[in-house]
Enzyme design. Sequence first.
Site, PDB file in Angstrom:
ATOM      1  CD  GLU A   1      33.392 -28.586 100.188  1.00 33.58           C
ATOM      2  OE1 GLU A   1      34.183 -29.093  99.369  1.00 33.58           O
ATOM      3  OE2 GLU A   1      33.075 -29.136 101.258  1.00 33.58           O
TER       4      GLU A   1
ATOM      5  CE  LYS B   1      27.768 -34.131  92.818  1.00 31.03           C
ATOM      6  NZ  LYS B   1      28.382 -34.482  91.519  1.00 31.03           N
TER       7      LYS B   1
ATOM      8  CG  ASP C   1      30.126 -32.141  85.662  1.00 33.45           C
ATOM      9  OD1 ASP C   1      30.134 -33.282  86.145  1.00 33.45           O
ATOM     10  OD2 ASP C   1      29.401 -31.805  84.716  1.00 33.45           O
TER      11      ASP C   1
ATOM     12  CE1 TYR D   1      35.489 -35.489  97.882  1.00 33.24           C
ATOM     13  CE2 TYR D   1      35.791 -34.532  95.710  1.00 33.24           C
ATOM     14  CZ  TYR D   1      35.603 -35.641  96.512  1.00 33.24           C
ATOM     15  OH  TYR D   1      35.518 -36.900  95.959  1.00 33.24           O
TER      16      TYR D   1
ATOM     17  CE  LYS E   1      24.104 -34.040  91.020  1.00 35.88           C
ATOM     18  NZ  LYS E   1      23.716 -34.888  89.896  1.00 35.88           N
TER      19      LYS E   1
ATOM     20  CB  CYS F   1      16.005 -21.173  48.378  1.00 41.68           C
ATOM     21  SG  CYS F   1      15.601 -20.033  49.723  1.00 41.68           S
TER      22      CYS F   1
ATOM     23  CB  CYS G   1      13.174 -17.387  47.050  1.00 44.78           C
ATOM     24  SG  CYS G   1      14.897 -17.903  46.754  1.00 44.78           S
TER      25      CYS G   1
ATOM     26  CB  CYS H   1      19.395 -19.308  48.866  1.00 44.17           C
ATOM     27  SG  CYS H   1      18.265 -18.403  47.786  1.00 44.17           S
TER      28      CYS H   1
ATOM     29  CB  CYS I   1      15.962 -15.041  48.689  1.00 45.16           C
ATOM     30  SG  CYS I   1      15.583 -16.178  50.041  1.00 45.16           S
TER      31      CYS I   1
END
Length: 787
Positions: free
Chosen positions: A118, A120, A122, A230, A319, A413, A416, A443, A449
Amino acid sequence: MSLPESVATRAEQLRAEIEQHNYRYYVLDQPSVPDSEYDRLFQALQQLESEYPALIGPDSPTQRVGRKPDTGFAEVTHEQPMLSLDNAFSDDEMQAFVRRVQERLGLADVDRLAFACEPKLDGLAVSLMYEQGRLVRAATRGDGYTGEDITLNVRTLKSVPLRLLGTGWPERLEVRGEIYMPRAGFEFLNEQARAADEKTFVNPRNAAAGSLRQLDPSVTARRPLEFCCYSTGVVEGGELPAEHAARLQRLNEWGLKINAEMRVVQGLVGCREYYAELSTRRDQLAYDIDGIVFKVDRLDLQEQLGFVSRAPRWAIAHKFPAQEEVTRLKAVEFQVGRTGAITPVARLEPVFVGGVTVSNATLHNMDEIARLGVRAGDEVIVRRAGDVIPQIVQVVEARRSGNEVEIHIPEHCPVCGSDVERSQLVKRGKGRETVSAGAIYRCVGRLSCRAQLTQALIHFVSRKAMDIDGLGEKSIEQLVERDMVKSPADLYRLQIEDFLTLDGFAQLSSENLYNAIAASRQVELARFVYALGIPEVGEGTARALASRLGSLQRLREAEPLLLTWLPDIGLEVAHEIHNFMADTHNRQVMDDLLAQGIQLQNEAGIAVELQGSISLDRLLLRLDIPGVARTGAQALARFFGALEPILSADESLLAEVPKFSKKAREGLMRCLQTPEWVATAQTLEAQLLAFGMHWTFEPEAPTGGGSQPLLGQTWVLTGTLEQLTRDQAKERLLALGAKVSGSVSGKTHAVVAGPGAGSKLSKAEQLGVEVLDEATFMVRLADWESS
């Protein structure tokens, strides 16, 4: 073996840290570290106690499951302990588990031993007690022996039957399972929290735990929680099947949800195959899982195997690679995007998370940095799920040393040297503008740039834009670095000889690229609009602009208020488009591209559905006159019949308008005394006339072809399609007038779901949105396209 003082000290440190994590996890519902970190601490303590048995005491975390729960709920003592599972983190550990089972059962051939498998989940482990088929109590797992009574909250979950279905259930039946929050529900919950400026949840597990422990059951009832069983605990006055999987199937017949992914496999080979198969689909599931639980299927063999102090010998949790890990934030660097947006990027000490080594993570913007409270040098929790970009979700404040450094946006910036300015949010309504600070810093260097120029070019040549095959990021970077290209139009000035100077280009590849650039001069209007890189204008909005306005020139002229009559374009996006088109530099770039031979395909008149569509009352409503709603706008339109008489009216004349209130009259008079408002109204009407949207314009009769039966509908594609690619399906839906979205909401008309559909499918089912498989979708496409 003597006990070194350093070992005893280390064990005490581990116990204290584990107990602190237990308290935050079980009592406060505020986990401070991911499960993987907790598992490592627990394993380290187990290892020490294994080497030095004298360390083991009744108060060690290894001898019990967790701390006692909060006192906010009544205590429940479990008649049978709800013990936890041992973990396997590698195939070797899984193999060792199967070997131990084989040895303890004295089996010669373990390949025939059946294991129930099954996912697992969370979430939060709970116990449901049924007496005479009725739910009488629900409790949390707590410390495994004592939990909390959460009956009133659990009764609100629709996946928990208040009375078992069918017949034949035992007089007393304890059902054990997991309460969890599906990903779609988690995303929706956090969207609501962000909209209300409330704290968001870190992950679905945290959200599920917090939702279950609300003292007000009505709060729990509003949370998108699910229950999945479960196992069983107490069983009195009746019998259940002698195999675990068959027992769960029986519970399912009585109305209890079980996991659809549950399987029974044979031996270690079957366990490995199931683990490998589900791990590839992990991110496509509608819920979070962190591994697979393997249980010996036969209950008589489970009884024979028995338990250790805190876990059964007949089950193990294998896991998956952790999706969350702890690492150190070394520094924050700032990157510049194609619109000039300055984005903070976290540079991390490399950490293995989600199956890959991660050294960078997104921080989104400075508001996100402030929300997290993150500083350079902090230990942080990094999350990576599937292909999602790694992100920092939490700071481990307890581990701060005091040497951490606050993060500030640069004044200039980093590429540039131009100034960095904070964006402004302008809210417009009822004749007023409210300006506030935005989350984005930009910027101001634009295409001067290099970073902005590079990103703008990468976007310009991309497949959904100008689709120039053979011009990749590395080649664009070379062109920019060598000053061979300073704007998108310069691409069309390049010759074959220029490409030969670039790394990786020979005669044939240079000729191919030159031809690809030449071919891109013939481009659909929608692609060209998208290629321009207008802020907030994605592929769908670009297509809407092109199909409704019909020409680039109308788009360049369109007033913001006029743009808001187009589908899915709000006032803020309309202003972004207008500002982009009004900018002298951007106009020069467009002119230069057209001068280089760009020929826009599919240009046409204004869309038929917009022709003559804007009545006088709709115009007045869009002008946002204080106090004038729909009824007042209709009253003005009936009385005056045209805009100009309204603009020249005085208060005495307005007083003669039937059903036009004093408040509306005062609001309109204030507007009429504002020259800017009057000019806006006159400009907007003039543009309606020029575009053919004015109420005096006679719409053209629809001609054959070009039918858009899905106009106004929003569709979502999810999963893997087999007869079409996702892009092909999207193109055909767009051609039929639909909007194709990447997320499911209450406004979604339908979802096309192929194999592997995940959270989008779950959310569609949750919201009651129509779901089509690919075969049904293809039949409907054929019908629509032939009509």
